[in-house]
Design a protein around this motif. Structure first.
Motif, PDB file in Angstrom:
ATOM      1  N   LYS A 421       0.768  -1.270   0.148  1.00  0.00           N
ATOM      2  CA  LYS A 421       0.094  -0.022   0.024  1.00  0.00           C
ATOM      3  C   LYS A 421       0.915   1.325   0.068  1.00  0.00           C
ATOM      4  CE  LYS A 421      -4.197   2.273   0.528  1.00  0.00           C
ATOM      5  NZ  LYS A 421      -5.040   2.022  -0.547  1.00  0.00           N
ATOM      6  N   LEU A 422       2.110   1.168   0.807  1.00  0.00           N
ATOM      7  CA  LEU A 422       2.763   2.392   0.904  1.00  0.00           C
ATOM      8  C   LEU A 422       3.720   2.598  -0.488  1.00  0.00           C
ATOM      9  CD1 LEU A 422       3.815   2.108   4.551  1.00  0.00           C
ATOM     10  CD2 LEU A 422       2.152   3.751   3.653  1.00  0.00           C
ATOM     11  N   LEU A 423       4.283   1.423  -0.977  1.00  0.00           N
ATOM     12  CA  LEU A 423       5.282   1.210  -2.100  1.00  0.00           C
ATOM     13  C   LEU A 423       4.845   0.316  -2.834  1.00  0.00           C
ATOM     14  CD1 LEU A 423       7.802   3.281  -2.615  1.00  0.00           C
ATOM     15  CD2 LEU A 423       9.137   1.419  -1.748  1.00  0.00           C
ATOM     16  N   PRO A 424       4.066   0.570  -3.744  1.00  0.00           N
ATOM     17  CA  PRO A 424       3.487  -0.541  -4.732  1.00  0.00           C
ATOM     18  C   PRO A 424       4.506  -1.218  -5.660  1.00  0.00           C
ATOM     19  CG  PRO A 424       2.026   1.018  -4.740  1.00  0.00           C
ATOM     20  CD  PRO A 424       3.086   1.799  -4.212  1.00  0.00           C
ATOM     21  N   GLY A 425       4.425  -2.283  -5.925  1.00  0.00           N
ATOM     22  CA  GLY A 425       5.303  -3.016  -7.004  1.00  0.00           C
ATOM     23  C   GLY A 425       6.641  -3.698  -6.372  1.00  0.00           C
ATOM     24  N   SER A 426       7.341  -4.616  -7.013  1.00  0.00           N
ATOM     25  CA  SER A 426       8.212  -5.177  -6.676  1.00  0.00           C
ATOM     26  C   SER A 426       9.673  -4.299  -6.826  1.00  0.00           C
ATOM     27  CB  SER A 426       8.778  -6.332  -7.747  1.00  0.00           C
ATOM     28  OG  SER A 426       9.937  -6.814  -7.554  1.00  0.00           O
ATOM     29  N   LEU A 427      10.474  -4.671  -5.606  1.00  0.00           N
ATOM     30  CA  LEU A 427      11.833  -3.853  -5.541  1.00  0.00           C
ATOM     31  C   LEU A 427      12.731  -4.034  -6.615  1.00  0.00           C
ATOM     32  CD1 LEU A 427      14.012  -2.062  -3.869  1.00  0.00           C
ATOM     33  CD2 LEU A 427      14.247  -4.276  -2.533  1.00  0.00           C
ATOM     34  N   TYR A 428      12.742  -5.301  -6.964  1.00  0.00           N
ATOM     35  CA  TYR A 428      13.540  -5.682  -8.287  1.00  0.00           C
ATOM     36  C   TYR A 428      13.316  -5.107  -9.380  1.00  0.00           C
ATOM     37  CZ  TYR A 428      14.520  -9.430  -4.594  1.00  0.00           C
ATOM     38  OH  TYR A 428      14.991  -9.681  -3.397  1.00  0.00           O
ATOM     39  N   ASN A 429      11.990  -4.972  -9.619  1.00  0.00           N
ATOM     40  CA  ASN A 429      11.432  -4.236 -11.043  1.00  0.00           C
ATOM     41  C   ASN A 429      11.953  -2.729 -10.773  1.00  0.00           C
ATOM     42  OD1 ASN A 429      10.264  -6.358 -11.603  1.00  0.00           O
ATOM     43  ND2 ASN A 429       7.975  -5.736 -11.510  1.00  0.00           N
ATOM     44  N   ARG A 430      11.951  -2.153  -9.556  1.00  0.00           N
ATOM     45  CA  ARG A 430      12.259  -0.672  -9.454  1.00  0.00           C
ATOM     46  C   ARG A 430      13.772  -0.575  -9.851  1.00  0.00           C
ATOM     47  NH1 ARG A 430       8.685   2.636  -6.672  1.00  0.00           N
ATOM     48  NH2 ARG A 430       7.032   1.781  -5.893  1.00  0.00           N
ATOM     49  N   ILE A 431      14.678  -1.748  -9.270  1.00  0.00           N
ATOM     50  CA  ILE A 431      16.078  -1.475  -9.687  1.00  0.00           C
ATOM     51  C   ILE A 431      16.371  -1.608 -10.936  1.00  0.00           C
ATOM     52  CG2 ILE A 431      18.267  -2.751  -9.152  1.00  0.00           C
ATOM     53  CD1 ILE A 431      17.197  -3.599  -6.538  1.00  0.00           C
ATOM     54  N   LEU A 432      15.638  -2.367 -11.691  1.00  0.00           N
ATOM     55  CA  LEU A 432      15.644  -2.385 -13.119  1.00  0.00           C
ATOM     56  C   LEU A 432      15.315  -1.268 -13.862  1.00  0.00           C
ATOM     57  CD1 LEU A 432      14.479  -6.293 -13.792  1.00  0.00           C
ATOM     58  CD2 LEU A 432      16.737  -5.596 -14.037  1.00  0.00           C
ATOM     59  N   ASN A 433      14.126  -0.404 -13.305  1.00  0.00           N
ATOM     60  CA  ASN A 433      13.865   0.511 -13.983  1.00  0.00           C
ATOM     61  C   ASN A 433      14.877   1.714 -13.626  1.00  0.00           C
ATOM     62  OD1 ASN A 433      11.310  -0.212 -14.800  1.00  0.00           O
ATOM     63  ND2 ASN A 433      10.506   0.169 -12.575  1.00  0.00           N
ATOM     64  N   LEU A 434      15.842   1.607 -12.611  1.00  0.00           N
ATOM     65  CA  LEU A 434      16.877   2.567 -12.629  1.00  0.00           C
ATOM     66  C   LEU A 434      17.891   2.221 -13.697  1.00  0.00           C
ATOM     67  CD1 LEU A 434      17.590   2.565  -8.811  1.00  0.00           C
ATOM     68  CD2 LEU A 434      16.348   4.442 -10.042  1.00  0.00           C
ATOM     69  N   ASN A 435      17.906   1.237 -14.353  1.00  0.00           N
ATOM     70  CA  ASN A 435      18.978   0.855 -15.261  1.00  0.00           C
ATOM     71  C   ASN A 435      18.234   0.855 -16.641  1.00  0.00           C
ATOM     72  OD1 ASN A 435      20.909   0.302 -13.624  1.00  0.00           O
ATOM     73  ND2 ASN A 435      20.207  -1.711 -13.024  1.00  0.00           N
ATOM     74  N   GLY A 436      17.084   1.460 -16.846  1.00  0.00           N
ATOM     75  CA  GLY A 436      16.360   1.785 -18.019  1.00  0.00           C
ATOM     76  C   GLY A 436      15.682   0.492 -18.586  1.00  0.00           C
ATOM     77  N   ILE A 437      15.290  -0.485 -17.693  1.00  0.00           N
ATOM     78  CA  ILE A 437      14.680  -1.754 -18.144  1.00  0.00           C
ATOM     79  C   ILE A 437      13.258  -2.010 -17.443  1.00  0.00           C
ATOM     80  CG2 ILE A 437      14.673  -4.280 -18.260  1.00  0.00           C
ATOM     81  CD1 ILE A 437      17.871  -3.955 -18.003  1.00  0.00           C
ATOM     82  N   ASP A 438      12.328  -1.856 -18.290  1.00  0.00           N
ATOM     83  CA  ASP A 438      10.919  -2.063 -17.753  1.00  0.00           C
ATOM     84  C   ASP A 438      10.231  -3.116 -18.249  1.00  0.00           C
ATOM     85  OD1 ASP A 438       8.387  -1.560 -17.131  1.00  0.00           O
ATOM     86  OD2 ASP A 438       7.959   0.343 -17.883  1.00  0.00           O
ATOM     87  N   ILE A 439      10.425  -4.302 -17.233  1.00  0.00           N
ATOM     88  CA  ILE A 439      10.119  -5.478 -17.504  1.00  0.00           C
ATOM     89  C   ILE A 439       8.434  -5.651 -17.777  1.00  0.00           C
ATOM     90  CG2 ILE A 439       9.547  -7.579 -16.256  1.00  0.00           C
ATOM     91  CD1 ILE A 439      12.258  -7.716 -15.166  1.00  0.00           C
ATOM     92  N   GLU A 440       7.721  -4.768 -17.011  1.00  0.00           N
ATOM     93  CA  GLU A 440       6.362  -4.869 -17.313  1.00  0.00           C
ATOM     94  C   GLU A 440       5.754  -4.600 -18.797  1.00  0.00           C
ATOM     95  OE1 GLU A 440       4.468  -2.710 -14.280  1.00  0.00           O
ATOM     96  OE2 GLU A 440       5.173  -4.035 -12.788  1.00  0.00           O
ATOM     97  N   LYS A 441       6.478  -3.348 -19.187  1.00  0.00           N
ATOM     98  CA  LYS A 441       6.349  -3.011 -20.650  1.00  0.00           C
ATOM     99  C   LYS A 441       6.848  -3.988 -21.742  1.00  0.00           C
ATOM    100  CE  LYS A 441       6.863   0.949 -24.032  1.00  0.00           C
ATOM    101  NZ  LYS A 441       7.343  -0.238 -24.816  1.00  0.00           N
ATOM    102  N   ARG A 442       7.944  -4.650 -21.122  1.00  0.00           N
ATOM    103  CA  ARG A 442       8.599  -5.542 -22.081  1.00  0.00           C
ATOM    104  C   ARG A 442       7.584  -6.831 -22.314  1.00  0.00           C
ATOM    105  NH1 ARG A 442      12.649  -7.060 -25.696  1.00  0.00           N
ATOM    106  NH2 ARG A 442      12.750  -9.547 -25.533  1.00  0.00           N
TER     107      ARG A 442
END
Length: 903
Positions: A421-442
């Motif tokens: 509720k406070l921080l939705p989504g996976s931490l690992y996806n957030r780390i990948l997003n920092l590297n320009g990789i969006d798994i969900e969009k992929r």
């Protein structure tokens, strides 16, 4: 048919039979999963004991050295060594490893191999043994996945099968790290692959089970032994439920703060642009300094959780341990240390649960803080990793205590809901997003490759050739069609396929035109079935370097599918959206540039890469710029790993700027406006294309090797891309090996530049006095002739020679010189050619390449100027790549010219 025809066996046919033999059946998948489980378990045991041994040695050093000296020093040195291993050998081995595995399983091109696994294993042992407060479970997952990826490459399998094996390796790694095989399977389903198919579950169960069993036999379960030694007994009563709810809420709050801190820590380190070894060394030194301030029992950072569970810590030190673990984990993880977050999550949950259990004992007076510590482990782990089911099962499998299941469910689910509720989504996806990789969009973009089948996009109306036609008839069929391959059928059944590359056999085997097509066709070609998904089809096309696949039911041909069909299907899926799918290269980033006054009529771009040839290429560009009143744009491209965003990459530009200063000095000498820039990029060709667009380039001049070994390429990866996509004029220069001693280049540039950039032995330059221009009537020949007035000024002979040659077949009784006469008139009408000798040479030869090469060797021409051929791939297959053959066969300089493309 000739008697010897049965002897020839197509290499592709052998490959096809080998692939069929090793088709990923269930039996092969089970055997592969078993091997993966054993290898992953052995690596996990090695990581465990290696870390423990190094950590014990580290603690023992404090017996003869002050802790405030020994611990920070060891952390600094070992941290630097671990970071250096990762940076130099396998950058993908940095960090937790789970985000990299997730990216690979999402079909994002992320390197996962034996090398990455070995580097991850060694660097994790060193980093974790140095006292850095991260865990070995995340690295074990990546090591298991990397080893599985290496094993899966030993046999040719489909991408889906390979992904299943990598997921099985990751699950086996987690199972071996925790001695929890069921948790390994659930982690695959809940976090990594999210696939419930029978083969995925089967291989995951086998690999995880074997990994857990082998690890337990070799390494045992430390936590179980600890609980047995403390004679721990769990308890649970209804009045305790509010306390477990409170603990779940607290775990969710702190876990959300923890995840936010992890992301902020990564961003913080990136602002300072330190190298990876320096970041890890700094984290190791800080960890050592903080641990040195804690009691002696806390100096082994891998046993903080054991210290709490054993009941040796009082509430005050448990609180201090929580704060220290929280802060040191954030300090370490953001630096890129090869370590995971599983162990810190468990330690934080353990201390938090212990504190809640102490409070409950003061209120109710009948609670075991150790029970709350164990439940807290699952609650905090669930909130950080967002895998509540896996968290519950891990703690249950570790303790084998059924009484803990209900409080674990209460705490883990509550913490998960609060944290999400406070921080939705996976931490690992957030780390990948920092590297320009969006798994969900992929995943959403590439759904077309898994949802559509071959029969959804294949061409049902297939142009075929009969098996009884001759080679001449096949050549005629290719000439009249835009297709580059045809299936061969006999009695409506597929018996082979012929592509343009098969025509190479005509030359190699000296076959006559009336030879049956069966002599050169590929028998038993690779095929796909109508229900194969596009992902597997694309995999086969790429693996075997082919452009089309027949679609068959049994042996009956029902269609054909090509790369173009897949691209068209994906374009329709995206509804004409131009965004690329997959791991696209990030835009290049300009890190250095200089600008001169824009006074020219156009711009000429010179990509500079090789210091040995930069001087002569700049000189050639300068004569064109002077002749056309162009400005010079010089670019140096620095390549970085695709895992690094160009705008955030750390690069050194000293040598690049030194090269570019050559161009700046030359521009001042000849009064030519010169602009320079250094771009950081993932791909050279893309960076050049971006420069063309950004700077409105009219002409490119760049070096060319003259040949390529890249499969499927004519001139090379970069050059092929530019020839097909660069809209401006393009000039490629392959410098020859004929040298004349002059001081021409050393006069152009000052000594402080030439001494640093050009080799000391290179006191010679190339001759540009005798020119040969083979003519074939193509549109690019005219563009080449327009460049000659500028190029001939490079020579030191006041009367340069230009010879125009045209190759005729020996069977032609009289050569038609119309083309040569037109080219000669075009040259003589151009200015600055008054003292130039222009000669026409009709040349008779069976082959254009052989005729030109023999003429150059006989007459010793300095430069050959060629227009880029617009012939199709069929002619390239039959006759060979004429420019490449000429460039490879002569020692002279070869200039290849391609005119601007019409948009």
């Amino acid at each position: 048919m000739k008697p010897e025809s049965w002897i020839y066996v197509s290499p592709l046919s052998v490959v096809h039979r080998f692939r069929t033999l090793w088709h990923p059946t269930k039996g092969l998948a089970i055997a592969e999963a078993s091997v993966i489980g054993i290898v992953a378990a052995l690596s996990a045991v090695l990581l465990k004991f290696g870390t423990q041994w190094l950590g014990t040695w580290r603690v023992e050093t404090t017996e003869f050295l002050p802790a405030w000296v020994a611990l920070p020093t060891i952390g600094l040195c070992l941290g630097f060594l671990a970071g250096l291993l990762v940076e130099r050998l396998a950058p993908e081995a940095g960090g937790s490893g789970i985000p990299q595995v997730k990216a690979t399983l999402a079909n994002i091109p992320m390197r996962l191999s034996w090398r990455v696994a070995i580097v991850k294993l060694l660097s994790a042992i060193i980093a974790l043994g140095s006292g850095i407060t991260l865990g070995r479970q995340g690295p074990t997952v990546q090591v298991g996945a990397g080893l599985a990826a290496g094993i899966s490459r030993l046999v040719p399998t489909s991408p889906d099968h390979r992904r299943q094996m990598i997921a099985a390796g990751a699950g086996a790694g987690l199972s071996a790290a925790f001695n929890a095989p069921i948790a390994g399977v659930l982690f695959i389903v809940e976090e990594l692959l999210q696939d419930l198919s029978g083969l995925t579950l089967g291989t995951a169960i086998i690999a995880s089970f074997i990994g857990g069993v082998v690890s337990r036999l070799l390494g045992g379960s430390a936590l179980q032994h600890l609980l047995q030694s403390t004679e721990y007994t769990s308890s649970f009563s209804v009045p305790e439920i509010p306390f477990y709810l409170v603990m779940g809420i607290l775990a969710g709050l702190f876990a959300a703060l923890f995840n936010k801190g992890v992301v902020s820590s990564i961003k913080f380190y990136r602002k300072f642009r330190m190298s990876l070894p320096m970041r890890v060394a700094l984290a190791g030194m800080i960890s050592g300094a903080v641990v040195a301030l804690l009691p002696v029992s806390f100096r082994d950072t891998t046993k903080w959780g054991d210290y709490i569970i054993s009941g040796s810590a009082n509430p005050t030190w448990a609180a201090i341990a929580f704060v220290a673990e929280f802060i040191l984990t954030l300090v370490a993880f953001g630096s890129g240390v090869p370590g995971g977050l599983f162990a810190p999550s468990l330690v934080l949950g353990c201390t938090l649960g212990y504190l809640v259990g102490v409070c409950q004992s003061y209120v109710l007076g009948a609670a075991s803080p150790i029970t709350y510590a164990l439940v807290g482990m699952g609650a905090f782990f669930s909130a950080v990793s967002k895998v509540p089911i896996t968290a519950i099962v891990i703690v249950f499998e570790i303790t084998m205590d059924f009484t803990l299941v209900l409080p674990l469910m209460i705490g883990s689910v509550t913490s998960y809901l609060v944290a999400d509720k406070l921080l939705p989504g996976s931490l690992y996806n957030r780390i990948l997003n920092l590297n320009g990789i969006d798994i969900e969009k992929r995943v959403s973009d590439e759904g077309i490759l898994t949802k559509l089948k071959a029969n959804d996009v294949m061409q049902e109306r297939v142009e075929t050739l009969e098996a009884n036609i001759t080679i001449d008839e096949a050549v005629q069929a290719f000439s009249c069609s835009h297709h580059r391959g045809f299936p061969i059928v006999e009695d409506n059944k597929l018996v082979g396929i012929i592509t343009q590359s098969d025509f190479l056999k005509i030359r190699d085997r000296n076959l006559a035109g009336n030879t049956p097509i069966t002599e050169i066709m590929t028998s038993s070609p690779l095929t796909v079935k109508p229900l194969d998904n596009l992902g597997n089809v694309l995999y086969l096309l790429d693996r075997y370097k082919i452009s089309r696949l027949p679609v068959v039911e049994g042996r009956r041909l029902v269609g054909i599918i090509t790369r173009a069909d897949i691209i068209r299907a994906e374009a329709n899926h995206l509804n004409c959206d131009s965004k690329q799918t997959g791991l696209r290269s990030d835009p290049s980033y300009v890190v250095y540039q200089t600008r001169s006054p824009s006074t020219g009529r156009g711009r000429l771009l010179v990509p500079i890469a090789n210091p040995d040839t930069a001087g002569i290429l700049l000189e050639m560009a300068a004569v064109i710029a002077r002749d056309r009143h162009y400005e010079l744009e010089c670019v140096q491209i620095v390549l970085v790993s695709r895992n690094t965003t160009p705008s955030e990459a750390q690069v050194r530009t000293t040598k690049s700027r030194r090269l570019l200063r050559q161009a700046e000095f030359m521009g001042k000498k000849w009064k030519i406006p010169v602009h320079t820039q250094i771009r950081v990029a993932h791909d050279v060709a893309q960076a050049i294309l971006e420069t063309i667009k950004d700077r409105h380039i009219d002409l490119i001049l760049m070096g060319w090797k003259g040949n390529t070994s890249t499969p499927g390429r004519i001139f090379g990866d970069v050059v092929d891309t530019l020839i097909h996509k660069a809209t401006c004029d393009l000039v490629l220069v392959k410098l020859g090996t004929i040298n004349l001693v002059t001081e021409q280049i050393t006069d152009l540039f000052p000594a402080e530049l030439t001494n640093k950039v050009t080799p000391k032995k290179s006191s010679a330059t190339h001759s540009f006095n005798r020119w040969l221009v083979p003519m074939a009537g193509g549109p690019n020949a005219s563009v080449a002739l327009k460049l000659l007035p500028a190029f001939i000024t490079l020579g030191n002979n006041p009367q340069p020679e230009i010879h125009l040659a045209q190759v005729f077949k020996p069977s032609e009784s009289q050569a038609n010189l119309t083309l040569l006469e037109q080219a000669s008139r075009q040259l003589l009408h151009q200015r600055r050619l008054n003292n130039t000798s222009v000669t026409m040479i009709p040349l008779k030869a069976d082959s254009v390449c052989d005729g030109v090469i023999n003429l150059v060797r006989r007459e010793r021409y300095d430069v050959i100027v060629l227009g880029a051929s617009r012939e199709g791939m069929l002619q390239h297959a039959i006759k060979g790549n004429i420019p490449e053959a000429i460039a490879s066969g002569v020692e002279s300089t070869v200039i290849l010219v391609r005119g601007a493309l019409n948009n």
